[in-house]
Design a protein around this motif. Structure first.
Motif, mmCIF file in Angstrom:
data_model
loop_
_atom_site.group_PDB
_atom_site.id
_atom_site.type_symbol
_atom_site.label_atom_id
_atom_site.label_comp_id
_atom_site.label_asym_id
_atom_site.label_seq_id
_atom_site.Cartn_x
_atom_site.Cartn_y
_atom_site.Cartn_z
ATOM 1 N N PRO B 655 0.646 -0.963 0.093
ATOM 2 C CA PRO B 655 0.039 -0.205 0.001
ATOM 3 C C PRO B 655 0.899 1.213 -0.055
ATOM 4 N N ALA B 656 1.999 1.391 0.692
ATOM 5 C CA ALA B 656 2.756 2.476 0.740
ATOM 6 C C ALA B 656 3.424 2.781 -0.776
ATOM 7 N N LEU B 657 3.861 1.704 -1.539
ATOM 8 C CA LEU B 657 4.455 1.831 -2.764
ATOM 9 C C LEU B 657 3.547 2.311 -3.673
ATOM 10 N N ALA B 658 2.069 1.764 -3.606
ATOM 11 C CA ALA B 658 0.961 1.891 -4.626
ATOM 12 C C ALA B 658 0.459 3.329 -4.583
ATOM 13 N N ARG B 659 0.307 3.935 -3.145
ATOM 14 C CA ARG B 659 0.131 5.194 -2.837
ATOM 15 C C ARG B 659 1.142 6.218 -3.394
ATOM 16 N N ILE B 660 2.416 5.935 -3.253
ATOM 17 C CA ILE B 660 3.330 6.593 -3.923
ATOM 18 C C ILE B 660 3.479 6.870 -5.435
ATOM 19 N N GLN B 661 2.976 5.768 -5.901
ATOM 20 C CA GLN B 661 2.879 5.772 -7.414
ATOM 21 C C GLN B 661 1.817 6.556 -7.920
ATOM 22 N N ALA B 662 0.834 6.791 -7.057
ATOM 23 C CA ALA B 662 -0.347 7.479 -7.389
ATOM 24 C C ALA B 662 0.012 8.641 -7.033
ATOM 25 N N GLU B 663 0.421 9.028 -5.937
ATOM 26 C CA GLU B 663 1.008 10.559 -5.623
ATOM 27 C C GLU B 663 1.801 11.135 -6.692
ATOM 28 N N GLY B 664 2.861 10.320 -6.892
ATOM 29 C CA GLY B 664 3.814 10.903 -7.901
ATOM 30 C C GLY B 664 3.179 11.084 -9.443
ATOM 31 N N GLY B 665 2.425 9.951 -9.539
ATOM 32 C CA GLY B 665 1.704 10.322 -11.075
ATOM 33 C C GLY B 665 0.971 11.366 -11.089
ATOM 34 N N ILE B 666 0.071 11.520 -10.217
ATOM 35 C CA ILE B 666 -0.785 12.791 -10.163
ATOM 36 C C ILE B 666 -0.040 13.917 -10.173
ATOM 37 N N VAL B 667 1.055 14.275 -9.506
ATOM 38 C CA VAL B 667 1.754 15.342 -9.661
ATOM 39 C C VAL B 667 2.469 15.552 -10.880
ATOM 40 N N GLN B 668 2.834 14.478 -11.475
ATOM 41 C CA GLN B 668 3.354 14.470 -12.984
ATOM 42 C C GLN B 668 2.264 14.993 -13.894
ATOM 43 N N GLY B 669 0.836 14.557 -13.785
ATOM 44 C CA GLY B 669 -0.021 14.805 -14.547
ATOM 45 C C GLY B 669 -0.508 16.311 -14.191
ATOM 46 N N ILE B 670 -0.353 16.811 -13.027
ATOM 47 C CA ILE B 670 -0.600 18.231 -12.920
ATOM 48 C C ILE B 670 0.425 19.167 -13.638
ATOM 49 N N GLY B 671 1.703 18.816 -13.695
ATOM 50 C CA GLY B 671 2.605 19.617 -14.353
ATOM 51 C C GLY B 671 2.272 19.492 -15.861
ATOM 52 N N MET B 672 1.924 18.476 -16.426
ATOM 53 C CA MET B 672 1.657 18.462 -17.753
ATOM 54 C C MET B 672 0.550 19.332 -18.155
ATOM 55 N N ALA B 673 -0.219 19.423 -17.084
ATOM 56 C CA ALA B 673 -1.755 20.149 -17.372
ATOM 57 C C ALA B 673 -1.290 21.694 -17.030
ATOM 58 N N LEU B 674 -0.652 22.013 -16.278
ATOM 59 C CA LEU B 674 -0.679 23.480 -15.757
ATOM 60 C C LEU B 674 0.618 24.105 -16.092
ATOM 61 N N THR B 675 1.940 23.430 -15.975
ATOM 62 C CA THR B 675 3.185 24.325 -15.906
ATOM 63 C C THR B 675 3.928 23.910 -16.967
ATOM 64 N N GLU B 676 4.056 22.670 -17.463
ATOM 65 C CA GLU B 676 5.090 22.214 -18.209
ATOM 66 C C GLU B 676 4.727 22.530 -19.852
ATOM 67 N N ASP B 677 5.529 23.622 -20.488
ATOM 68 C CA ASP B 677 5.265 23.903 -21.766
ATOM 69 C C ASP B 677 6.445 23.716 -22.582
ATOM 70 N N ILE B 678 6.250 23.503 -24.070
ATOM 71 C CA ILE B 678 7.159 22.967 -24.913
ATOM 72 C C ILE B 678 6.973 24.024 -26.164
ATOM 73 N N ASN B 679 7.965 24.662 -26.373
ATOM 74 C CA ASN B 679 7.893 25.761 -27.523
ATOM 75 C C ASN B 679 8.930 25.889 -28.390
ATOM 76 N N TYR B 680 8.979 25.662 -29.743
ATOM 77 C CA TYR B 680 10.170 25.977 -30.454
ATOM 78 C C TYR B 680 9.856 27.134 -31.359
ATOM 79 N N ASP B 681 11.274 27.496 -31.547
ATOM 80 C CA ASP B 681 11.028 28.924 -32.451
ATOM 81 C C ASP B 681 11.155 28.489 -34.011
ATOM 82 N N ALA B 682 11.306 29.535 -34.692
ATOM 83 C CA ALA B 682 11.069 29.195 -36.130
ATOM 84 C C ALA B 682 12.201 28.548 -36.872
ATOM 85 N N LYS B 683 13.306 28.347 -36.199
ATOM 86 C CA LYS B 683 14.332 27.498 -36.672
ATOM 87 C C LYS B 683 14.545 26.013 -35.921
ATOM 88 N N GLY B 684 13.606 25.711 -35.172
ATOM 89 C CA GLY B 684 13.467 24.494 -34.570
ATOM 90 C C GLY B 684 14.209 24.324 -33.321
#
Lengths: 154, 764
Positions: B655-684
């Motif tokens: 249960p401890a490891l499963a819970r941490i998997q869930a918590e860690g995954g949720i926080v990674q998902g939060i990053g993707m949803a709110l803060t983790e941006d990817i932008n390329y300039d015109a030269k790539g």
């Protein structure tokens, strides 16, 4: 230049480029607990204590250690072992790569503030990034340690 | 056995915890360096699409300490893929170690080997290259049939023709699936929603970047120590790339500083392997964070257009998905990942579904190659489908919880969109109901304006994943009875921090009815470990865990056979209990420790068993996630207050490891949803090429996480277990987009949803 400093309380004297990042110097001396995660002072993995103060060793030139004391986790294992088991109980160590950095910063926190609130723990450790745990398990572990200590269960 | 003594279900510490928490030297770059280890660095392309006209390394070779500079002229001409997949890979063979044609900013131009870091750095500046810069395909919408081809070469080849690649049209992979008459069913629906969704090529950011060290073993074989999830695939990939026999390579992993799928691709291994093979000297390559961000193996950028048809009562009758995916310059994992967008999202709504359609095209562009990232396409598909369902509930004036309970897949249902597999274990409704109760959905769903003007709102999503690649993934375990009645467990699966070494030890401990301390575990090493596909596709607990139980059962039979010889009683009349063999009346007993001693003394019965396992199906874990936010309409800032999740991963082994998997995954998902941006300039050029710019969540941005479980029992899994590693990243993006809609009235269908966008934009 010749750099003389105390590394984990033992005197060290060596020739090094003054601009060499402290992390590189420490790792070359076998202090492999000091990790590099970002190279530009964002992740907190390279935290060591310079005269008792936590610093990011990737942004401290080796010359600044001259005449000072540097502590790494290798020198603070016993102090760390007082509380890290509680983090292990949460499974929050995970991949472990960020552990030495936040363990060092937790040591600094607990020396500065032996009875922090959860919010104070989060704020003090805010500069220590972790990608596995979601952070909360680390806080729970530190909280359980503090509670155990208060209740005389250690 | 005594219930409270059981390992399975106990929140035991990871077997490596204290080593990790006290900073012991257990990672690739901490291990003792072999004498004379060369520093390897890559000179990387500054251009998104270019040909090398001239390359001159003579000045670099003059630098003291520089040992070798390799260019495209020095490498084998056989194309390969870095994707860690079972052979024949579904990823096209489209790479060379070094190529004259450079296909993205960061593509390797030259490979430098030097005695030290300074000399290697100096050589990077001293290699003179003349490029012919070509037009680049940077926007994946324009890639198909563009006159600029990312792979114009004729030796591009796909090992699996069904993957639908056509490099002459910049198509890396494609496919069409479906069942039922989608158009007809949609035409009969009361309401049809259709929107495109956009997800960027977000990065896994394991705290340890890609890194590999090579030396030679005592027999002169190339010994690769790497931070990898896939030791056996790495052996094959390196052998292909270098054109050398597989027998000349041994691959092992020490502790890994995080993987999340990034290290299911052989991103760093081939380069030092080539250097060592050519120079016959040890070598090491450590990627900088910038290199890991610019030339790693991030998530596939995708545009997913969902058409969803429903009736006024909320019955969802048809879902059609059209996916455009961006492979980047090379096709690692592209076909497989595109497939999962629909395979893992549409089946959630199996109950009333009459038809589904699915079409995908994965295109080549002049951006870094994408690869596997936790969720593996399901994450992208889930954002699109779950957001659409939330909008449907809103349009129909239904509670999004009710609409899900109405349409969700139930245990026993056959899922046409999930390879026609049956949901043999499913407690999705239980997850939804428990999550709603613990979160306080009824109280938190209504939008509340606080006295300071900030707005509190809630959102939800549900999700599923798999528990292996059906009928393909192989997990193996070798179990050996050792001195003192302990057991050595050898595995080829890779613990990347997730704790599989501990989970598998717990499983074995229960099989042998012995304390966890009696189990030692080692892996992964291609010489010493039994074959395992590797740790990916959420397979390790489910597939390798089952192999552990099978090996244990067979070892018990062998132990009984040995006991039979010693006791002179037929093995059929013996029972195994509590790490000992007994007669049925329990009057005689021979312990595992005694059997171990006997096995080493004039014995021919091997006390070692290897079992391999594969599962014909991939039983999905299920999960519900609910988030409460406080949104500041003046600044657009979104503060997460609470995130509740309930997971059905079958039996929870730890249960401890499963819970941490869930918590860690949720926080990674939060990053993707709110803060983790990817932008390329015109030269790539990638803008977010440091952790200063690429913003993963800090501990001040997660809100309070509450994780619980609503287990079903999966009979095919070890002790009823399914998977948890990947599913946990899927709910934050749709749940947060939902909550932000509730607070602002604006649907954001592209990520990340930044404060600037919330204030400045009208929504998508």
């Amino acid at each position: 230049m010749e750099i003389k400093f105390l590394l984990n309380k033992k005197p060290v004297s060596l020739e090094a480029e003054p601009s060499m990042p402290l992390i590189d110097l420490l790792r070359s001396l076998g202090m492999k607990s000091v990790k590099c995660g970002c190279e530009n002072t964002v992740c907190g993995l390279c935290t060591v204590l310079l005269d008792e103060v936590p610093v990011l060793s990737c942004s401290v030139p080796a010359a600044r250690a001259d005449g000072h004391s540097v502590m790494t986790l290798e020198g603070l294992k016993a102090e760390a072992e007082e509380f890290v088991g509680f983090i292990a109980d949460q499974g929050a160590d995970q991949c472990g790569f960020c552990n030495p950095g936040y363990v060092m910063n937790t040591i600094a926190l607990l020396r500065e503030n032996p009875d922090p609130t959860d919010e104070e723990i989060r704020e003090y450790l805010a500069g220590n990034l972790c990608r596995c745990s979601g952070y909360e398990g680390q806080v729970r572990g530190i909280r359980n340690y503090l509670n155990a200590k208060k209740e005389g269960r250690l | 056995m005594n219930e409270e003594k059981r390992s399975v279900g106990a929140a035991v510490r990871k077997v490596d915890s204290m080593q990790l928490l006290t900073g012991q030297p257990v990672y690739v770059d901490d291990l003792p360096e072999p004498h004379g280890c060369l520093v390897v660095k890559l000179l990387r392309s500054p251009h998104a699409n270019a040909m090398i006209e001239e390359i001159d390394a003579s000045a670099a070779m003059q630098i003291p300490g520089v040992v070798a500079v390799f260019t495209y002229k020095d490498v084998p001409a056989e194309r390969y893929t870095e994707a860690g997949q079972t052979y024949p890979e579904t990823s096209p063979h489209d790479r060379l170690i070094l190529d004259r044609h450079l296909r993205h900013v960061g593509d390797p131009v030259a490979l430098i080997a030097a005695e030290n870091e300074d000399a290697a750095e100096a050589a990077l500046d001293a290699v003179k290259v003349k490029y012919t810069v070509l037009p680049a395909v940077l926007d994946f919408h324009t890639a198909m049939d563009n006159e600029t081809l990312v792979h114009p070469e004729d030796d591009w080849h796909a090992l699996c023709p069904f993957t639908g690649g056509d490099p002459k049209r910049n198509i890396c992979a494609s496919g069409v699936e479906g069942e039922g008459d989608v158009e007809k069913v949609l035409s009969e629906c009361d309401i049809v929603l259709e929107h495109p969704f956009h997800i960027k090529a977000v990065n896994q950011v394991p705290m340890e970047t890609f890194r590999t060290m090579c030396d030679f073993d005592s027999n002169g074989r190339l010994h690769i120590t790497s931070s990898t999830q896939i030791v056996f695939h790495v052996r094959r990939i390196v052998a292909h790339a270098l054109g050398i026999p597989k027998t000349s390579i041994v691959v092992e992993k020490p502790r890994i500083g995080g993987g999340f799928g990034a290290k299911q691709t052989a991103v760093s291994e081939v380069y030092p392997a080539f250097v060592s093979w050519m120079t016959k000297r040890p070598s090491k390559l450590v990627f900088t964070r910038k290199e890991s961000l610019e030339a790693g193996s991030p998530r596939h950028e995708m545009e997913l257009t969902v058409r969803l048809g429903a009736m006024r009562d909320g019955t969802i009758r048809a879902i059609d998905m059209n996916v455009l995916s961006n492979a980047g310059a090379y096709g690692e994992h592209s076909w497989a990942i595109a497939g999962l967008t629909a395979h893992k999202s549409i089946p959630l709504y199996t109950s009333g579904l009459e038809a589904f359609g699915f079409k995908f095209n994965v295109v080549y562009t002049n951006r870094q190659s994408s690869g596997a990232y936790r969720g593996f396409g399901a994450t992208q598909g889930m954002f699109a489908v779950e957001s659409t369902v939330n909008e449907l509930a809103d349009k129909l004036g239904m509670d999004p919880l009710e609409i899900r309970l109405k349409n969700s897949v139930k245990e026993g249902a056959m899922m046409p969109a999930y390879y026609h597999e049956t949901a043999t274990s499913c407690n999705l409704d239980g997850c939804l109901e428990k999550c709603a109760e613990q979160f306080g959905w009824k109280e938190k769903f209504p939008v509340r304006v606080m006295p300071d003007g900030k707005i509190r709102a809630a959102g939800m999503a549900m999700t599923m994943q798999g528990s292996c690649i059906s009928g393909i993934d192989v997990g193996s375990a070798t179990v050996r009875l050792d001195d003192g009645g302990s057991y050595c467990l050898m595995i080829g699966a890779a613990d990347m921090g997730t704790g599989c070494d501990t989970i598998l030890s717990q499983i074995l401990s229960d099989c042998m009815e012995c304390p966890l301390e009696n189990i030692t575990i080692s892996g992964a090493n291609t010489d010493r470990s039994p074959y395992d596909s590797g740790s990916y596709a959420s397979s390790t607990t489910f597939v390798t865990g089952k192999a552990v139980t099978m090996a244990a059962e067979e070892l018990i039979e062998k132990m009984k056979a040995l006991a039979s010889k010693i006791l002179g009683i037929p093995a059929e009349q013996l029972v195994f209990e509590k790490n000992a063999v007994y007669t049925q009346d329990h009057t005689k007993c021979i312990t595992a420790a005694e059997l171990a001693d006997a096995s080493m003394n004039g014995n021919e019965i091997p006390m070692e068993v290897t079992r391999s396992h594969t599962n014909p199906t991939s039983p999905p874990p299920f999960m519900a996630g609910m988030v409460e936010i406080e949104l500041d309409p003046e600044t657009g800032s979104v503060k997460i207050l609470n995130y509740n999740a309930v997971v059905d991963c079958g039996t929870v082994i730890n249960p401890a490891l499963a819970r941490i998997q869930a918590e860690g995954g949720i926080v990674q998902g939060i990053g993707m949803a709110l803060t983790e941006d990817i932008n390329y300039d015109a030269k790539g050029n990638l803008s977010e090429n440091s952790l200063m710019k690429y913003r993963i969540p800090t501990r001040l941005e997660t809100g309070r996480l509450h994780v619980d479980f609503a287990p079903s029992y999966e009979a095919m899994g070890p002790f009823g277990a399914k998977s948890i590693g990947e599913i946990v990243i899927n709910t934050p993006a749709p749940a947060l987009a939902h909550a932000i809609y509730r607070a602002t009235g604006k649907w954001f269908r592209s990520l990340p949803i930044t404060p600037e966008r919330i204030v400045m934009e009208k929504g998508d």
